[in-house]
Design a protein around this motif. Structure first.
Motif, short mmCIF file in Angstrom:
data_model
loop_
_atom_site.label_atom_id
_atom_site.label_comp_id
_atom_site.label_asym_id
_atom_site.label_seq_id
_atom_site.Cartn_x
_atom_site.Cartn_y
_atom_site.Cartn_z
N LEU A 266 0.83 -1.20 0.00
CA LEU A 266 0.00 0.00 0.00
C LEU A 266 0.86 1.26 0.00
O LEU A 266 1.87 1.34 0.71
CB LEU A 266 -0.90 0.03 1.24
N LEU B 151 1.70 4.94 1.04
CA LEU B 151 1.49 5.89 2.13
C LEU B 151 2.15 7.19 1.71
O LEU B 151 3.34 7.20 1.36
CB LEU B 151 2.12 5.35 3.42
N CYS C 266 5.91 2.79 -0.67
CA CYS C 266 4.95 1.72 -0.91
C CYS C 266 5.52 0.42 -0.33
O CYS C 266 6.27 -0.29 -1.02
CB CYS C 266 4.66 1.58 -2.40
N PRO D 191 -4.92 3.83 3.30
CA PRO D 191 -4.30 4.16 2.03
C PRO D 191 -5.15 5.08 1.17
O PRO D 191 -6.38 5.13 1.29
CB PRO D 191 -4.13 2.79 1.37
N SER E 244 -3.28 8.10 9.08
CA SER E 244 -2.75 6.76 9.39
C SER E 244 -1.93 6.83 10.68
O SER E 244 -0.70 6.79 10.66
CB SER E 244 -1.89 6.26 8.22
N TYR F 186 -4.65 0.12 -4.12
CA TYR F 186 -3.83 1.08 -3.38
C TYR F 186 -2.34 0.80 -3.46
O TYR F 186 -1.54 1.48 -2.83
CB TYR F 186 -4.27 1.21 -1.92
#
Length: 426
Positions: free
Chosen positions: A147, A149, A175, A255, A262, A370
């Motif tokens: 994912l 970020l 990622c 994501p 987060s 994502y």
């Protein structure tokens, strides 16, 4: 973590005092082909002829000195610690932990006890729940996802006039492969009420003031986004226990949206009947304009909305900015990455003639939703000399990256201009 011979208590590596006082960063000079050329060339995109953003006035980048981290990372701030990853270090399909950017808002805990760590969901739920990490692992399906970020301020340095905050180029992104449990599964275990509208996320980092109990950052998302099955409560990063500097032993991954939602070192998700109003919510914090404002003009807070899905972006990860190639080179092999918040990338185009013509790149499918999408391209050049390589991604809603950072806002969110690097042949 928490099993077998894995240590159950681990340390950040450098104390706050060591980090802030002695030798946490080392200044290096900038020059063509050095780490400095990436930052300076990108910063120039933010300024029209005759103008110069603050980032250009630095003598050179500050390179990170931190246990377990690549020394190529560039420090943007040391209180709190913030470091970005030059685009050429993002050339891996999965971003190694050593190359992953750092964005703190408060003071991380220096040590954590994994076995005693507890996570709570309360508020607008049928039954408040509390779990240790061991209980999360045993009670809910464990999943691993790759994912993206991305910091909400990624690209901020491209705005003109300069916006407030850390002057990110394109390096506030990574990622990684994250392992944990779905946040939605844990929310369902608590029983989300129909009255639930929003979440509020809380972590164990201390406020920069040192004031006990004061929250450094607490953001949240609408309940619909919170229930997305791709949101994870994670305890592992790239197959290893989540480092403290990245939110260990437990953090949220939401994501597609600004990484500020987060929460690192997460201890609580408060389910609320109204929009969350914690630090980092409201005003101009992580918010963009509804109607375009005059760059540098007077702010009307009524003209702002939360930045939700991150904008489409592509970067060139190889060659590196400032690369010198042998005389006679007539073909450039290019690689890069692209992503688009809640959407997917439809295609990526590259240009070597300042956008006069474009070549369609080969785009790889994401590993899962994502994930970022890697791209490759081969372009021909007619002679030796200086060339700029531009990359432009277009998402599935047919929204493309602009030529320059658009929709100026005082805290510089959502800037996603086309990435430009320079190479010299001969």
């Amino acid at each position: 973590m928490g099993t077998g011979a894995t240590p159950t208590t681990y340390a950040l590596g450098l104390s706050r005092r060591q980090l802030l006082a002695t030798g946490s960063v080392a200044a290096v000079g900038a020059g063509l082909g050095s780490g400095g050329s990436v930052r300076e060339a990108n910063a120039q995109q933010a300024a029209p002829s005759g103008g110069a953003p603050a980032a250009q006035q630095q003598k050179g980048p500050q390179h990170l000195k931190f246990p377990g981290k690549d020394e190529g990372l560039v420090v943007l701030g040391d209180r709190p610690l913030v470091a970005e990853t030059p685009e050429s270090l993002l050339d891996d399909d999965t971003t190694p932990t050593a190359k992953f950017f750092i964005r703190n808002n408060g003071i991380p805990p220096e040590t954590v006890d994994v076995d005693k760590w507890e996570f709570v969901i309360d508020g607008e739920v049928d039954k408040p729940v509390k779990f240790t990490i061991t209980e999360l692992k045993s009670k809910f399906p464990n999943v691993t996802r790759r994912l993206v970020l991305e910091c909400g301020g990624n690209g901020r340095s491209f705005y003109s006039p300069p916006a407030r905050g850390n002057q990110w180029t394109n390096g506030g992104v990574g990622c990684a492969e994250w392992t944990g449990v779905r946040l939605s599964d844990v929310l369902k275990a608590a029983g989300v009420k129909k009255s639930a509208k929003f979440t509020g996320h809380y972590g164990a980092d201390g406020h920069l003031s040192g004031e006990a109990g004061k929250v450094s950052l607490s953001r949240g998302v609408p309940i619909k986004k919170a229930m997305d099955e791709n949101n994870l409560l994670v305890w592992a990063m790239n197959g290893q226990p989540l480092p403290i500097i990245h939110g260990g032993p437990l953090r949220l991954i939401v994501p597609g949206w600004p990484a500020s939602v987060s929460a690192k070192w997460v201890t609580r998700v408060w389910v609320r009947e109204k929009e969350h109003d914690g630090p980092g919510m409201g005003g101009t914090s992580y918010r963009v304009t509804i109607n375009p404002m005059v760059p540098g003009g007077k702010t009307d807070e009524k003209n702002f909305r939360d930045l939700e899905s991150m904008p489409v972006r592509s970067i060139v990860t190889s060659p590196a900015n400032g690369t010198k190639l042998a005389a006679g080179t007539r073909e450039l092999k290019l690689r890069g990455a692209s992503w688009a918040g809640d959407r997917a990338v439809k295609f990526v185009d590259v240009s070597t003639d300042y956008g006069a013509t474009w070549v369609r790149a080969k785009l790889s499918p994401p590993k899962n939703k994502y994930d970022w999408q890697r791209w490759t391209a081969s372009v021909k050049v007619p002679s030796d000399g200086y060339y700029e390589i531009w990359s432009r991604a277009t998402d599935t809603a047919n929204v493309a990256q602009p030529h320059v950072a658009a929709n100026w806002n005082p805290q510089g969110y959502g800037a996603n201009p086309m990435h430009r690097i320079a190479v010299l042949i001969g």
